[in-house]
Write a protein that holds these residues in place. Structure first.
Motif, PDB file in Angstrom:
ATOM      1  N   UNK A  22      14.251  -8.908  18.231  1.00 34.89           N
ATOM      2  CA  UNK A  22      14.428  -9.815  17.090  1.00 34.89           C
ATOM      3  C   UNK A  22      15.080  -9.086  15.927  1.00 34.89           C
ATOM      4  N   UNK A 115      -6.391 -11.318  17.233  1.00 31.05           N
ATOM      5  CA  UNK A 115      -5.353 -12.343  17.006  1.00 31.05           C
ATOM      6  C   UNK A 115      -4.087 -11.801  16.351  1.00 31.05           C
ATOM      7  N   UNK A 116      -3.915 -10.475  16.338  1.00 28.83           N
ATOM      8  CA  UNK A 116      -2.688  -9.920  15.746  1.00 28.83           C
ATOM      9  C   UNK A 116      -1.462 -10.286  16.591  1.00 28.83           C
ATOM     10  N   UNK A 118      -1.230 -13.070  18.405  1.00 26.69           N
ATOM     11  CA  UNK A 118      -0.976 -14.485  18.083  1.00 26.69           C
ATOM     12  C   UNK A 118      -0.223 -14.599  16.759  1.00 26.69           C
ATOM     13  N   UNK A 119      -0.614 -13.744  15.797  1.00 23.70           N
ATOM     14  CA  UNK A 119       0.057 -13.788  14.484  1.00 23.70           C
ATOM     15  C   UNK A 119       1.545 -13.491  14.644  1.00 23.70           C
ATOM     16  N   UNK A 120       1.872 -12.520  15.483  1.00 19.68           N
ATOM     17  CA  UNK A 120       3.287 -12.200  15.712  1.00 19.68           C
ATOM     18  C   UNK A 120       4.008 -13.386  16.342  1.00 19.68           C
ATOM     19  N   UNK A 121       3.358 -13.988  17.357  1.00 26.74           N
ATOM     20  CA  UNK A 121       3.982 -15.116  18.064  1.00 26.74           C
ATOM     21  C   UNK A 121       4.259 -16.271  17.103  1.00 26.74           C
ATOM     22  N   UNK A 122       3.275 -16.538  16.224  1.00 22.40           N
ATOM     23  CA  UNK A 122       3.454 -17.664  15.298  1.00 22.40           C
ATOM     24  C   UNK A 122       4.566 -17.393  14.297  1.00 22.40           C
ATOM     25  N   UNK A 123       4.737 -16.105  13.955  1.00 24.56           N
ATOM     26  CA  UNK A 123       5.849 -15.772  13.050  1.00 24.56           C
ATOM     27  C   UNK A 123       7.208 -15.992  13.739  1.00 24.56           C
ATOM     28  N   UNK A 124       7.160 -16.118  15.066  1.00 26.31           N
ATOM     29  CA  UNK A 124       8.414 -16.279  15.800  1.00 26.31           C
ATOM     30  C   UNK A 124       8.892 -14.972  16.417  1.00 26.31           C
ATOM     31  N   UNK A 125       8.007 -13.953  16.407  1.00 29.45           N
ATOM     32  CA  UNK A 125       8.379 -12.655  16.993  1.00 29.45           C
ATOM     33  C   UNK A 125       8.054 -12.687  18.489  1.00 29.45           C
ATOM     34  N   UNK A 130       8.576  -6.814  21.161  1.00 31.10           N
ATOM     35  CA  UNK A 130       8.360  -5.975  19.976  1.00 31.10           C
ATOM     36  C   UNK A 130       7.222  -4.972  20.162  1.00 31.10           C
TER      37      UNK A 130
END
Lengths: 244, 257
Positions: A22, A115-116, A118-125, A130
């Protein structure tokens, strides 16, 4: 899940290593951070163990050579080849399976349950790309130089021990130069690259797909070490068979 | 605005969501309430795409999220900010780096612009002087505020908050609620908040969706929550003696007693 499903999921995970990052700058930065963690972080323990393994091997062979008609300089030859072909890559690989394997899987497992990821996924990463990519590429890049250092220290440990058992430095050096084949160094590099990939990718797989809590992280970490070690020994056998 | 149309979700043979439809409105805090195991978290994870619903549709304004490719979903996700129950801050990064992370990943802003934006967001959540601290060095309430700052740093259109008050003391909970409400109206965001905190439900002006065993059992404004005739909702809300007392007082006031 059966073995085939695990293998399939592992292959799909590896596919993401080859997708476009990304953000190339962040990806590169993360590779350097991981190289520091994996390489510099393991230097001391790999160095100490290699030094003593070389020394113990030298004492062992010097003891056996005492009762044979082989010339004393052969000790340097034996230490050199056994360290380069087998001891440095395999012992360091097993050591890294323990240290780096458990570290990577527990880091990723903790990121998963807190959930870190998940946090990346939700940001679109793309979290696989990554998080896993830099760890695996960093291992592949930094472990071979680490194993070169391990080999150097192994041979040096052998030298120190050999000199203490009464073999002259000149004799040991003669043995080191005797019938040297650079192809053996090539075998060492192949082994170290493959072992680095196995240790990192298995640990990443175990950590990334953790479900549950602290107990599962512990189990995943143990699986990463056990499977990493088993696959190192298996691939050691096949690479040796193939390349010698 | 997010329109949810009849979504279902099962895990193995357990159906967690049994056909939920609702409209989550822009510029409002849409609170999803329900007992533990009622499907709130699964519902939220379906909305943000962490779980794929088995059937039904989720429309972000007019775009059907369930029909999009991974690449297209990514575009929507960049308009989403999310505050997790445990904050989900990256342990290896400082507070400042955590908030700056989405900017580093997705923008071409200069270092100065990024710093300004991070400072603005941290100030907005009333967190100054913690820039260089790691998540392990700050309190739970501060972690939530960092989580909010990170969630709003890219100017999201949708803000998801999964039980933002869990593990916080009542005073800090009120501050977090107030902050979420202010940010929602200030930036005209569609906020979706999972909670079982009745103080939040009563204190935040917004819409309430009550889930019970995977079904939407009631929806309406938070003003109507205390005066509804839904037995399931009343059982849930008035589980505490304190709230029962409030209801009794309200009823007595109405009757002029």
């Amino acid at each position: 899940m059966n073995i085939l499903e695990h293998f399939g999921r592992y292959m799909v995970m590896l596919k993401d290593l080859f997708t476009r990052p990304d953000n190339k700058y962040m990806y590169g930065k993360e590779i350097f951070r991981q190289m520091n963690n994996i390489g510099v972080g393991s230097l001391l323990i790999v160095g100490i163990i290699s030094l003593f393994v070389g020394a113990v091997t030298a004492i062992q062979f010097a003891y056996q050579l005492d009762t044979s008609f082989l010339p004393p300089y052969i000790l340097g030859f034996i230490i050199r080849d056994s360290v380069i072909i087998e001891l440095a890559p395999t012992l360091s690989g097993l050591l890294l399976a323990g240290k780096v394997g458990s570290n990577l899987s527990s880091e990723l497992g903790t990121m998963r349950i807190s959930e870190q990821i998940d946090a990346l996924e939700i940001m679109g990463v793309n979290s696989r790309n990554y998080l896993l990519g830099p760890k695996i590429w960093a291992a592949v890049l930094i472990v071979p130089p680490l194993i070169i250092i391990a080999a150097f220290l192994g041979v040096s440990g052998g030298y120190l021990a050999a000199v203490n058992t009464g073999i002259s430095p000149a004799m040991y050096e003669k043995g080191l130069m005797y019938m040297f084949k650079s192809y053996n160094v090539f075998i060492m590099m192949v082994k170290s690259t493959v072992f680095a990939f196995l240790v990192a990718s298995i640990a990443c797989y175990q950590g990334y797909f953790v479900k549950g809590g602290a107990i599962e992280i512990g189990k995943a970490s143990t699986r990463a070490v056990v499977l990493g070690s088993i696959f190192i020994i298996l691939f050691d056998y096949f690479i040796t068979l193939l390349l010698t | 605005m997010i329109t949810v149309q009849n979504i279902t979700k099962s895990f193995a043979d357990k159906q967690v969501l049994k056909g939920i439809s609702t409209v989550l409105e822009t510029g409002k805090v849409n609170m999803v309430i329900g007992t533990s195991g009622s499907g709130k978290t699964v519902f939220m994870k379906c909305l943000v795409g962490l779980f794929e619903p088995d059937s039904g549709h989720i429309l972000y304004d007019t775009t059907d999220f369930t029909e999009l490719s991974i690449k297209e979903k990514k575009q929507i996700r960049m308009k989403i900010g999310m505050l997790f129950q445990g904050s989900a801050l990256f342990d290896s990064m400082t507070v400042e780096e955590n908030v700056q992370f989405p900017l580093n990943m997705f923008t071409n802003m200069t270092a100065k612009e990024k710093k300004d934006r991070v400072d603005f967001c941290l100030e907005r959540v009333n967190l100054v002087g913690a820039h260089k601290k790691y998540p392990g060095e700050i309190s739970g309430g501060m972690m939530k505020r960092v989580g909010i700052a990170r969630a709003i740093v890219l100017n999201p259109q949708y803000l998801f908050c999964d039980e933002p008050n869990s593990g916080l003391d009542p005073q800090t909970s009120l501050l977090i609620d107030k902050l979420i409400e202010e940010i929602t109206t200030e930036f005209n965001i569609t906020t979706i908040m999972n909670t079982h905190d009745m103080n939040s439900v009563i204190g935040i002006n917004g819409k309430v969706v009550f889930l019970h065993q995977g079904l939407k059992a009631w929806e309406g404004s938070n003003k109507d929550v205390l005066h509804n005739d839904n037995q399931l909702l009343n059982d849930f809300i008035f589980a505490s003696e304190f709230l029962k007392e409030i209801r009794r007082e309200a009823a007595n006031n109405r009757l002029g007693l």
